[in-house]
Every structure is written in C-alpha cells, then in structure tokens.
Design an enzyme around this catalytic site. Structure first.
Site, PDB file in Angstrom:
ATOM      1  N   ARG C 252      38.370  18.727  70.546  1.00 13.06           N
ATOM      2  CA  ARG C 252      39.494  19.644  70.507  1.00 13.06           C
ATOM      3  C   ARG C 252      40.639  18.999  71.213  1.00 13.06           C
ATOM      4  O   ARG C 252      40.956  18.559  72.122  1.00 13.06           O
ATOM      5  CB  ARG C 252      38.947  20.883  71.603  1.00 13.06           C
ATOM      6  CG  ARG C 252      38.799  20.628  72.956  1.00 13.06           C
ATOM      7  CD  ARG C 252      38.684  21.715  73.739  1.00 13.06           C
ATOM      8  NE  ARG C 252      37.978  21.362  75.130  1.00 13.06           N
ATOM      9  CZ  ARG C 252      38.424  21.028  76.301  1.00 13.06           C
ATOM     10  NH1 ARG C 252      39.517  20.623  76.330  1.00 13.06           N
ATOM     11  NH2 ARG C 252      37.824  20.730  77.098  1.00 13.06           N
ATOM     12  N   HIS C 256      40.621  23.383  77.304  1.00 13.04           N
ATOM     13  CA  HIS C 256      39.533  24.137  76.940  1.00 13.04           C
ATOM     14  C   HIS C 256      39.716  25.631  76.609  1.00 13.04           C
ATOM     15  O   HIS C 256      39.137  26.293  75.733  1.00 13.04           O
ATOM     16  CB  HIS C 256      38.625  23.803  78.523  1.00 13.04           C
ATOM     17  CG  HIS C 256      37.247  24.946  78.480  1.00 13.04           C
ATOM     18  ND1 HIS C 256      36.181  24.789  77.580  1.00 13.04           N
ATOM     19  CD2 HIS C 256      37.215  26.085  79.166  1.00 13.04           C
ATOM     20  CE1 HIS C 256      35.344  25.626  78.065  1.00 13.04           C
ATOM     21  NE2 HIS C 256      35.901  26.355  78.732  1.00 13.04           N
ATOM     22  N   TYR C 265      41.685  15.947  83.840  1.00 15.96           N
ATOM     23  CA  TYR C 265      40.588  15.321  83.485  1.00 15.96           C
ATOM     24  C   TYR C 265      40.880  14.028  82.090  1.00 15.96           C
ATOM     25  O   TYR C 265      39.831  13.473  82.059  1.00 15.96           O
ATOM     26  CB  TYR C 265      39.391  16.174  83.313  1.00 15.96           C
ATOM     27  CG  TYR C 265      39.543  17.351  82.462  1.00 15.96           C
ATOM     28  CD1 TYR C 265      39.404  16.811  80.800  1.00 15.96           C
ATOM     29  CD2 TYR C 265      39.738  18.381  82.747  1.00 15.96           C
ATOM     30  CE1 TYR C 265      39.496  17.931  80.012  1.00 15.96           C
ATOM     31  CE2 TYR C 265      40.076  19.344  81.773  1.00 15.96           C
ATOM     32  CZ  TYR C 265      39.681  19.257  80.373  1.00 15.96           C
ATOM     33  OH  TYR C 265      39.779  20.389  79.540  1.00 15.96           O
TER      34      TYR C 265
HETATM   35  C1  LIG Z   1      25.320  29.517  81.536  1.00 12.65           C
HETATM   36  C2  LIG Z   1      26.929  29.326  81.839  1.00 12.65           C
HETATM   37  N1  LIG Z   1      27.193  28.441  82.774  1.00 12.65           N
HETATM   38  C3  LIG Z   1      28.564  28.021  82.812  1.00 12.65           C
HETATM   39  C4  LIG Z   1      29.512  28.687  81.784  1.00 12.65           C
HETATM   40  C5  LIG Z   1      31.031  28.438  82.229  1.00 12.65           C
HETATM   41  N2  LIG Z   1      31.369  27.644  81.140  1.00 12.65           N
HETATM   42  C6  LIG Z   1      32.215  28.277  79.795  1.00 12.65           C
HETATM   43  S1  LIG Z   1      32.569  26.928  78.831  1.00 12.65           S
HETATM   44  C7  LIG Z   1      31.971  25.723  79.618  1.00 12.65           C
HETATM   45  C8  LIG Z   1      31.960  24.661  78.807  1.00 12.65           C
HETATM   46  C9  LIG Z   1      31.127  24.382  77.549  1.00 12.65           C
HETATM   47  O1  LIG Z   1      31.240  23.304  77.160  1.00 12.65           O
HETATM   48  P1  LIG Z   1      30.490  22.975  75.634  1.00 12.65           P
HETATM   49  O2  LIG Z   1      29.083  23.518  75.368  1.00 12.65           O
HETATM   50  O3  LIG Z   1      30.623  21.435  75.292  1.00 12.65           O
HETATM   51  O4  LIG Z   1      31.344  23.701  74.647  1.00 12.65           O
HETATM   52  P2  LIG Z   1      32.736  23.919  74.223  1.00 12.65           P
HETATM   53  O5  LIG Z   1      33.589  24.642  75.283  1.00 12.65           O
HETATM   54  O6  LIG Z   1      33.410  22.392  74.574  1.00 12.65           O
HETATM   55  O7  LIG Z   1      33.233  24.278  72.671  1.00 12.65           O
HETATM   56  C10 LIG Z   1      31.498  26.367  80.799  1.00 12.65           C
HETATM   57  C11 LIG Z   1      30.861  25.339  81.979  1.00 12.65           C
HETATM   58  C12 LIG Z   1      29.099  29.459  81.109  1.00 12.65           C
HETATM   59  N3  LIG Z   1      29.845  30.255  80.283  1.00 12.65           N
HETATM   60  N4  LIG Z   1      27.802  29.632  80.834  1.00 12.65           N
END
Ligand SMILES: Cc1ncc(C[n+]2csc(CCOP(=O)(O)OP(=O)(O)O)c2C)c(N)n1
Ligand SMILES: Cc1ncc(C[n+]2csc(CCOP(=O)(O)OP(=O)(O)O)c2C)c(N)n1
Ligand SMILES: [Mg+2]
Ligand SMILES: [Mg+2]
Lengths: 355, 332, 355, 332
Positions: C252, C256, C265
């Site tokens: 990306r 975020h 970061y």
């Molecule tokens: C169970 C849970 N824990 C924490 C979060 C908070 N959170 C939202 S997005 C994210 C990161 C997700 O990373 P990834 O799976 O790599 O997907 P990306 O956002 O990079 O598309 C987190 C920790 C959440 N939505 N659900």
C-alpha cells in the site's frame, strides 16, 4: 508429505535397533530406567481404571498405549524446565516429578490434583483444548528474556491442532524464537473423531512448515526415538535456536475417558492387535531380551516396588483430608473482594462450618 | 518542611502513558505488549515514546492475535513478568475471551495461589469517536460477571494515572477500560510523580440531595451536562458518582448516597439488558430498600449493537434522556 | 521456502511479458478492460482521500497500490459467486459489482455502505481481522452441499494470518474440500507491524502446506499473474477439486487509513520508489505501449468517463436521505423484542421524530 | 371428531433428540454439526441415531474448533442452511465468542435484513454432574447482554422439545442451553408429533400467594425441593416460575406474579454479581416497585469459578439457602 516426514524410529516392533540411529548415546541402565518409568506409568493407569470402576475415583482419563510418548519426552527435560500437560498426560507429569498422590486426587475432583510438588514447574492440566500452547510460548519467552537456558515442553493431541490457539501459540513461538517444544501426541482420535476428519493432512509435523519451525515425526511408541527427538529439540531450544514441533504417532488402547464407549466409533480389535505389535513396553522388553538384559526377577521386583508405591499413594489419597471451603474462596483473588467475603459469611452461616 | 508535588496538566491519554512509563521505570518485569504499541506508539499514542525509552524487549509489537497476546501474557506472568497487554479496541477482545475466562482469571485459584497471572489488559472503549463497527462496543458487563478479574474505568487523567499504577501493582488480573471519548476531552492537573488510587472506590463528582446518579467513563460527560442543566432549570439537587471500579463495586458509597437522597439513576452506554446497571440496582436493593422513594431509573444504550457512526449519536444516552429520567424519579 | 514459492509473474516491471506464461489465453480487449478497471479503482481511491481531507467523508481506508491484486482477483469471479472483503477491498467489490454510491456511503458511517446491489453476493466488509475466513468456508460449503458450481473468494491481509480464525477457516475448508479461494494480499504491513514481526516465514503461501492445500505466491502488482492464478484456483474449486491459498505480494502506498501516519513506522520514500517501478497501472501502461495498444485519447476518454461516474456517485451519496432510526432497531431481530420496542418508544418520545 | 395425540415418556435428552429428528425430517436445510455429534451420537447421546438416519452430509462431525464451527455455520446459514451447532460443553463456547458476538448476532442488522444467520447453538451446561473444570460453567448472562440472540433454557423434556423446535424455526440466532442435571433427572409425557412452545414465555410451575420465586434450568430442582419443604414446615405459599427464556424475558408473567405476592426471590447457579438476576430485578423494579414488601432476594452462585467437583455441592445453591431467603423475605 508422508515422504517428507518419515516416522523416525530407533527401535522397531521386534525390538531391533536401527543401526544408524545412535543408540550408543544412551546407556543400558538408562534404557532399563525407561522401562521402569513406563511400567510405573502403566501400572498406575491400570490401577486408576480399576479405581474408577470401583467408584473410588471419578471419571478417569486413560493414557495406556501412550507411555513411550509421554515418558520419553518428559525424560528429556531437566528440573527447572516447564511442562504444560493436558488431562491425559499424567505419565509425563509423573515422570517429571508430579506427586502420585496428587495425580490420584485429581480424579477425585480435588484441586490439589493439579499441583506438583514445590519447585517442579508443571502447569495444572489444561482443559480447554489447545489453550496451553500460548502459555508454553509465554513461559519460554520469559526464560529467554531472563537469559536462562530453561525450556517449555507442551503436550497436546491431534484434535488440538484444529484450534486457533494451536496456530497462535506456534506463531508467537516462532516469531519470538522462544525455547519451546510443541509435543503432539497423535493418537489418531479426538474422542470419536478420527484424524482424517480433523485435518486434510497425513501428518501433523508438516504444520510446522507454516511457521518455518523445526518439525519432525517420530514413532511415538518407540521411547528411544521420542527421547532423542525431544532431547534434540530441547537442546536446540536451550541454545537459543528456537522452537520445535514434534509429532509422536501413537494410539490409545482404551476409551477417551472412562465415560466414553469407543465401540461407538471404532473397532477395538485394532487396540488388541496393537498390544501385540507396537506396544511401547513390549518393544522395550523385546529389545532387552534381544540384548540379554532382561531378567524376570528384575521386572518382578520393579512391579513389586511400583505396586507398593501405588498402594501408598492410594492410601494417602484416601486418607487425604476433606476439601476445605477455603479452596473455594481464598485464591480467586489474593484477598477476597467484599462480594466474595459476604458470600463466605452467608455460606458459613448456613453451613455452620469452620472456614 | 513541605514537599511540593510537581503538577502537570494532562489529557487522559497522557496520564495513561505516564502511568506506564512510571511502572516500566520502576519494575523491570513490567512489559507492554500488543498490536502497534511499539514503534508506532499505539493507534491512540498511549504508548508513545515508550519503545524509544525502554526498547524492544519491553515494549513489544506482537502479531495480530488477541488470544495469543493474552495466552502468552499468562505464560509470561506466571513466569515472573508483569505484562500490560493492549487490546487495540475493546471490541477486539472477543478472540481472547477464552484465555481470559478460563486461564488468566482462574490460574490463581486452580493452583491454590501457586501460580498467578497479574496481567493488566488495557482497552480503548465506547462510542462517540466515529470509529467503524465493532470498535465502539462497551461490554464491561461481560467482565464484571467473570470471576477473578477486576474491572476499572477511569474518566480523566488524574484517575487514569493513579488507577493504572494501582492496577499494575495489583496482584490480580485487571481489565482497564479507557473511554475513547475521554482520551482528550479534558486536561486536569496530575502529579508528575507516582501515586495510586485504590481500586473499588468510587468518586463523588458532585454532591447533591435529591437523587444519586451513578455512572462511569464517558457517560460522566453526558451526566454532568444533564445535571448542570436540570439544576439550573429546576429546584433539584443531584449527586453524581463516578464508580471508577466496576468490580468490585463501591457498595458503601452507593449505599450512603442512596440512603441520603432516596432516589437513584444509573447511566451507562452499554445495552440496558444485562448491563452493569443490574448490579448497581442489586446493591441498592440489598442495602437501601427502605430508603427508596421511587423506582431506580436507568438510562442506557439500547439492546442493539452499537451502530455505525452516522447513527451513534442516536445510540449514546443523551443529556436530555438523563434529565427526563431524573424528572421521572423526582416526580414519581 | 522462497525457492519453493517463487513469485509468479507474467508482466514484469518494464511491461514485458513472460513468454511461457500463456498470455495468449487473454485478449487485448480484456487487458485493456483490466486497465480501465484499475484506473477506475484508483481514481475512486484518490478522490476518496480528497473527500476525507475535505471532511465530506470520515476516516477512509486506502488501497492505492493494491489495484492489480483486487481487480485481477475479482475479475476472475462470475456472478453468483461469493465475495468476502475486508475494509480495504473496495477495488475488489467495485469490480465485482458493488455500487459506487454505497461504497462512498460506507465512509459516511452509513449502514448501506456494506450492502451491494441485490443479486450480487458480497458480504459486508469484515472488521474483526480474519473472522471472514470461516464465513467464506461455510458459504462455499453450502454451495457444495447444493451441488452448484459457485465458489467463495475471501480477502485478508498479511496480519490476518496470525489470527486463530485464519487457521480454523483454512482447516475447515480443506477438511470439507469446499470451493473456496483464500486470497491474501500481503502488503507487508499490518498497520505499523511489518511482516517480519508478524511471522517467522518469508512467504504466506507456504502456510497452505499445513493443510495440504493448493497454494501459490504471485506478484500482486501484476494483474495478469493475479488474474490467471485466481482463475485457475476458481476453476479448480468449481470442479470440486478443493480450496486454494494464494498470496499476492503487494504494497500500500499510503497510510493504513487516513487516521494513520506511516512516517511513524516506515520510510515513505519506499512508496515513492514503487510508484515508478512496480506500480500495477504503470506496468500495464508500459505493456500496452510496448504492444502499440496505448492511445492517449483512449485513456483520456476513460478518465473522463470514470470521473463522471465518480461525480454522479458522489452526488448521490451527498443527496442520500438521512439515516432512518429504523436502521437502529428494525433488523437486530426479525421483529423487535419487547425490550427493544420499549426502547424505541421511549427514544421516539424524547426525539419526537418519526420512526 | 377427536384427534388423539400420541404421548411418550421422555427424558430431556430424548426430547432434545426428538426435536432435532423432527426438524431434520421436515426441512432438508437443517444440519447438525459439532464435535462427536455424528458417528458417536454426541457425548451425552443427544444426537444418537441421527447420523444413521440422516447421513454424513447433514450430521457433521467437525474439527475441534468452536470458532470454526460457528464461523462456518454463519456462512452456511447466510447461504441457505439452518445449522444446529453443538458446543460440546457451554464452557467451550468461549473460543467462539468473537464469531457469535460480532457476526452471528449482527449480520442481520449489518445487512439491513438481507443476510441472516438463524443458527441454533446448543450447549450442555451447569454444574452437578461431577464434570471436570470449565465443563460446569453457567454463563448465560454473557449472552442475555449480547444484542441479537435469544437465550433459552429448558428444564424438562416437554419444554425442551417444544422450545428447540421453536428455536430452529426462529429466524434469529438462538442459544439453547441444556442443564446437564436435567438431561435424565425426570421423564415426562411428550407428544410424539411436532409442537412448539413460544420463546419468551415463562412457565408457572406452581402457584402461590406470598412470594414469587424466579428460576430456570437445573435450579428448578433445588427450588421445587425448597418450596415443598418450606410449605410443609411453615404457613407460607410460594409461586415458582421457570423463566425458560432468558432473553427476551417474560416481563408480564414476572410483573403479574410479583404484583400478586409482593415478594420476590431469584435463584440461579451462575455467580451472583452480574448474573441474570440483575435483569429480573430490573424488570421487577420497573414494573412492580410499589408492590414490593421486602427487598428482592437472590440465591446465586458465588463470585468464583465453578469449582472442581469435590466442592461443587458447596457451590450449587442449596434448598436450605433458598428456604432461608424465602424466610428472610417473608419476615422482613
Ligand atoms: C480482531 C482484530 N484485532 C485488531 C484489529 C485492528 N486492526 C484493524 S486493521 C489492522 C491491521 C490489519 O493488517 P492486515 O491483515 O495486514 O491487513 P491490511 O490492513 O494491511 O490490509 C488491525 C490490527 C481488528 N480490526 N480486528
Ligand atoms: C475448547 C474445547 N472444546 C472441546 C473440548 C471437549 N473435549 C475434551 S477432550 C476432546 C478431544 C481432544 O482430542 P485430542 O486433542 O486429540 O486429545 P486426546 O484426548 O486424544 O488426547 C474434546 C473435544 C474441550 N475440552 N475444550
Ligand atoms: Mg487425540
Ligand atoms: Mg497488511
């Protein structure tokens, strides 16, 4: 994957040794001690089943058939290491120094049953399947943070591999490269559910590939194979070289617990066949006989000693003081909250008993 | 000789940060762990600067796995460490429910005190910051019913710092809930040095004579607003009590207040049915039945999931509803 | 494992085609259509970021840089198939037929934002990470039970692989051999947490080995590689040959979410570099230019069309009626329980509004 | 013309088995899934014979993963099936908490009614059968507070069959809790054919004048015992109400009874603090404040984890305590 994860074996069913396996690293005394430990575990198990039938203990969880896996792995630990058992792993905890009396108390629904002697690091057995894997990773991580060379050894079954906590535990362990050994006893069944319904894979060892974790598959009924594999994994962990996933392929002869009826879901003749072929004790007996190290007097003496030990433990168990109400209340918090204190007071008022 | 305490104006999130810094500096076994708590300093900046100050062995960015975070925290805690584990939002604590319910809260009892897991679980919570779905849940009642864990909810920087330090010191597991709306809603004077506030003690935010209003967290904002308004509009005097700790609850303060005013209102953001209000009501029932002049009133969330943000202001109990309830109680 | 899971690529950064990759299976019209779909997704994303800055929508989740992964995978589905997106996958859902207006409404905190047009099977985006994987397995299983040839395609990030539900979803899918495609977008970060802290492995594809599941790793910025890999997995699923795990390696460019500051970061110059090298649109542009299929007038016309479409959607979004209270209450149960009904009545009494 | 209904004496577990068989036969979209529910017929034999009758496509032995069971049930349900998912024991529902809390209960609202997940989650529950740790939890309050799910607890075969059939028919998720102590504690006449009992309706087990005792599940056993004894010992008449559905609760029956007797006692097995008793108390407070002659009494479990079985009889509310509470209430 079966070809990538061959079942490591040192001692075959006939009690013959694989010449390349380095059995010279272990003395005959040690091997005989293994026999003793397995016999001790088996006799305790057989006795416990009887006690359950007699109503002297409650529902009991058998491990007969899994002695090599449990004893061989536990024997590879040192005092100060951490052990995380399930409800079925008392052959392991016994070997690692748990008190026989307490193990028996466990089947009387006594809280003391989960407690090993002071100074021996055994967690109370985990009931929610796979929940102990993250604990083992955490405790190992603590040792790493402290810079010690202590390790965690955690037990779990084939069914446990389906739970999310199996995955999270392994992932944390591999990310933080903690000194933990994940020791799977694949006894082919999770209660009635056979491995083929539990997973699409033929091995559990291969699940380590998803974490770039060392992993291997051993004959779980060959105590030497188990011992060496765990020893190697433990040494690696001590040296800071990270965690290992081991699959020990084994079989429980009996029911899931004394409340289970295995004839509902499998042909128990398989167990009978295995008693004559792959049995961990029989195999060691054959080996010792092959080596000319077997004496009937020796085993008879062992049996007698063990039976005495069991009788003593049993007596202690049966004479153990009734549970104290304080067990209910005293350790939920370090000091009971006022709601608990009021409940204690009310309860004692009704019971008229000393707390 | 007088010692002068250095004071500093802080937002609640600063108070929380300060409490963690204090305890990290004091006790090398204290760890901070969670998603994005390290390099990033936390999605709300609660852990800002801690990674730089205490390093990666103590401020730990974990994998994205709540059960793993709590599960390994239990192992760490039993083996001598003091983890402060962050759930990124309270609504993401659910995957860790099993570890909290069957282990963190039971290992002490299960081992007759041999093993303990004095973990502090921190979680931002509640609605009102336009967060996406699930991020705004306020399910504290799931944990007040869970034996073996204390539940704490500060509403301002002073309480947050003192309660969080006390929570870290507490030998039991503590769930420390941080109302997101309070993170930066006020700045109050906070001692720069270490101090503690006892768990289980409510704070009387405002004394009054005619009705006792019990609340906590972000609902202190709506409640104070409502009370200010209604006291201006009418001849009524309200006592406002911020419970601060939800388990164990401050029975004595609740009882004393209701016995003084004869009326009670409970305000919380969580769905009404099965909410912590039921327990406050029980305390009142048990201690002050004969003092009650009218039924206990409740102003709570609806029995529905916290909605997406276009509708969250409809969901959150409003000062208007609080005023109506006070009115109902008084004129019963 | 990197060698076992090489990054499958058809179109390299210079827009040159791998001659062995079978690009002849796809027409130039289709490729140009892919370009259009990616451009449409990108322009919507850029516009959305602007709208957020202007305060016309709330916090927004960008996907810029991930268009090839999302569009290429979505294009491999057929109507009637099921899609399970996360909060970041609106390029995929848009491609699969979601309404642009509703996608925009989503960022206004509107419940309609999760709803695709009738007849298009897209789940509302999953917020709890990895929780959608079991849903996808279940919906696919339902299709299998019915004997249809419909499949599930489920999106998730690199961070999601750490959750227990990732594991349980894959295990159920493989045990029951359901027609599901698990499509991972490995964009290297879970908010601030880089892949190296999330897992000990260098690939996500290898995690399929733990389930004996088909698995592969593709260049997620190469829409042709993505399209063919997903197409193949989808066909396999349709034929009843079971599930697949695909890792699409991508990036990306932005934060975020619009509430995140990536400079905390990571060095954002990496993103700038990638815009000039691995960008999915640029790569296709280069290809089309190499092939002599690029005309400035064509892209200009596309842009104009897309901008019009976006403006229309935006207008519809801004003119969309205010949310109705009934959205709060009406669908928690099929019929409100009495507690909810009392709450509705009280609420309306205070608000004095129509329900 | 009279139609004669065939009746049969059944234990509660038979009633449950019969309900599932009835619905499996009636609707081919009904599935039964869980650990050991297939070949083995369930660890309590609740699904005995179903695998043989309906085959492996409909009676499904799943992997050992509660979140996976509920998560895939949601996918199956949204895509047209009607899963009856078993949690082997209620204490093992915790790993599925996230799927239930954030999806099963919310998918309908989230999709404005487009997608629904009418799953029935069955779980054996409660103490008193000498089960190991965790197996005996009774945490129904976690679910009565959860928006979007109904919670049902039968106490006998007749109710179990009628309520389970109704739960399968219900277009919403239903948590169906089966007190293990009731599985074989009584046999009652049950119609062999299909019938339903409305959710949300309590059953008056015994009419009385002086106090209303509200309970459910296995606690109906202790309560009936206590009431029989105390009515013999003293001149007191007790009304016993088996709530049967805990959400939505039968407000009208509760109110009518308290308004008649003027006194109330709530008996449940779960820990007192945060238990469902709080909600019963709220209903009484809201509907019958002026009728109450004494504080509402509670006899509940302690605020501790259900102990290992050597102590569980100390934990379970005893008839003696129930009698004491009735006594306290009457002589207030
Ligand atoms: C169970 C849970 N824990 C924490 C979060 C908070 N959170 C939202 S997005 C994210 C990161 C997700 O990373 P990834 O799976 O790599 O997907 P990306 O956002 O990079 O598309 C987190 C920790 C959440 N939505 N659900
Ligand atoms: C979370 C959870 N779900 C269900 C159970 C009920 N249960 C107890 S043992 C068992 C089977 C475990 O199988 P496996 O992991 O292979 O270990 P084994 O019993 O064969 O040693 C089940 C389902 C449980 N204890 N915990
Ligand atoms: Mg097993
Ligand atoms: Mg990512």
């Amino acid at each position: 994957m079966l070809d990538k994860f061959p079942m490591q074996q040192i001692l075959n069913e006939e009690g013959k040794v694989n010449p390349d396996a380095g059995i010279d690293k272990i003395s005959i005394e040690q091997i005989k001690h293994f026999y003793y430990l397995m016999l001790r575990a088996r006799l305790l198990d057989k006795k416990s089943v009887k006690l359950q039938r007699q109503g002297r203990i409650g529902t009991y969880v058998q491990y007969e058939g899994q002695e090599a896996a449990q004893v061989g792995s536990a024997a590879a630990l040192e005092k100060g290491d951490w052990m995380f058992p399930t409800y079925r792993d008392h052959a392991a905890t016994l070997t690692f120094g748990h008190s026989m009396r307490n193990l028996l108390l466990n089947w009387r629904g006594r809280i003391e049953g989960g407690l090993p002697p002071e100074g021996i690091n055994i967690f109370p057995p985990a009931i929610p399947i796979a929940s102990q894997l993250p604990h083992a990773a955490g405790a190992a991580w603590a040792e790493k943070k402290r810079g010690s060379d202590r390790v965690s050894l955690v037990y779990f079954g084939d069914g446990a591999t389906s739970e999310g906590d199996f995955h999270e535990g392994l992932n944390f362990a591999s990310v933080f490269q903690v000194p933990a050994v994940f020791f799977n006893q694949n006894n082919g069944f999770a209660i009635s559910v056979p491995m083929e319904k539990q997973m699409n894979t033929k091995t559990i060892a291969q699940k380590g590939l998803g974490y770039d974790m060392e992993c291997a598959r051993v004959d779980g009924n060959d105590i030497l194979a188990v011992y060496f594999a765990v020893k190697e994994a433990v040494e690696r962990a001590r040296k800071g070289e990270g965690p290992t996933l081991l699959e020990a392929v084994t079989w429980r002869y009996g029911a899931h617990t004394t409340a289970d009826d295995p004839s509902k879901y499998r042909d128990q003749s398989e167990s009978e066949k295995r008693r004559e072929t792959t049995d961990p004790l029989l195999r060691l007996e054959r080996y010792l006989k092959n080596e000319g190290e077997w004496e009937d007097a020796w085993t008879a003496a062992l049996q007698e000693d063990i039976n005495k030990e069991i009788e003593t433990a049993l007596e202690e168990m049966e004479n153990y003081p009734e549970p104290d109400m304080s067990q209910l209340f005293d350790h939920v918090f370090d000091v009971p909250t006022w709601t608990i204190q009021e409940q204690i007071d009310e309860h004692l008022a009704v019971k008229g008993r000393k707390s | 000789m007088t010692t002068s305490v250095q004071m500093k104006k802080m937002t609640m999130i600063q108070g929380i940060n300060d409490a963690m810094r204090t305890m990290l500096a004091e006790d090398e076994n204290v760890l901070v762990m969670g998603q994005d708590v390290g390099v990033n300093g936390g999605v709300f900046r609660a852990t800002e600067g801690l990674y730089e100050e205490f390093g990666k062995e103590r401020i730990i960015d974990t994998p994205l796995a709540e059960s793993g975070i709590i599960g390994t925290s239990i192992g760490l805690a039993v083996n001598g460490f003091k983890p402060i584990a962050e759930m990124q939002f309270f609504g993401f604590i659910y995957p860790a429910f099993n570890q909290i319910m069957t282990h963190a809260t039971r290992i002490r009892q299960r081992s007759m005190g041999r093993y303990t897991a004095p973990i502090v679980i921190r979680a931002p919570y509640g609605a009102g910051v336009k967060a996406p779905e699930i991020h705004s849940d306020s399910v504290e009642a799931l944990f007040t019913h869970m034996p073996g864990i204390k539940v704490v909810v500060p509403s301002n920087a002073y309480d947050a710092k003192g309660l969080l330090i006390e929570s870290v010191n507490d030998p039991n597991p503590v769930l420390f809930l941080e109302p997101m709306r309070c993170y930066r809603s006020s700045r109050v004077e906070v001692p720069e040095e270490k101090y503690t506030i006892k768990l289980g003690k409510a704070a009387v935010r405002k004394e009054g004579e005619d009705i006792s209003v019990f609340t906590w967290g972000a609902m202190t904002i709506e409640t104070m607003k409502a009370v200010e308004q209604i006291e201006k509009e009418q001849n009524v005097s309200c006592e406002v009590i911020d419970l601060r700790t939800l388990y164990p609850m401050d029975k004595d303060t609740i009882a004393a207040s209701v016995q003084k005013t004869g009326r009670a209102l409970i305000v919380h953001e969580a769905p009404a049915t099965g909410g912590v209000s039921g327990e406050v009501m029980s305390v009142i029932n048990d201690t002050s039945f004969l003092y009650l002049r009218s039924p206990v009133e409740r102003v709570c969330g609806f029995d529905i999931p916290v909605p997406v943000y276009s509708l969250e202001n409809e969901y959150i109990p409003s000062p208007e509803k609080i005023k109506n309830a006070i009115q109902r109680s008084i004129s019963f």
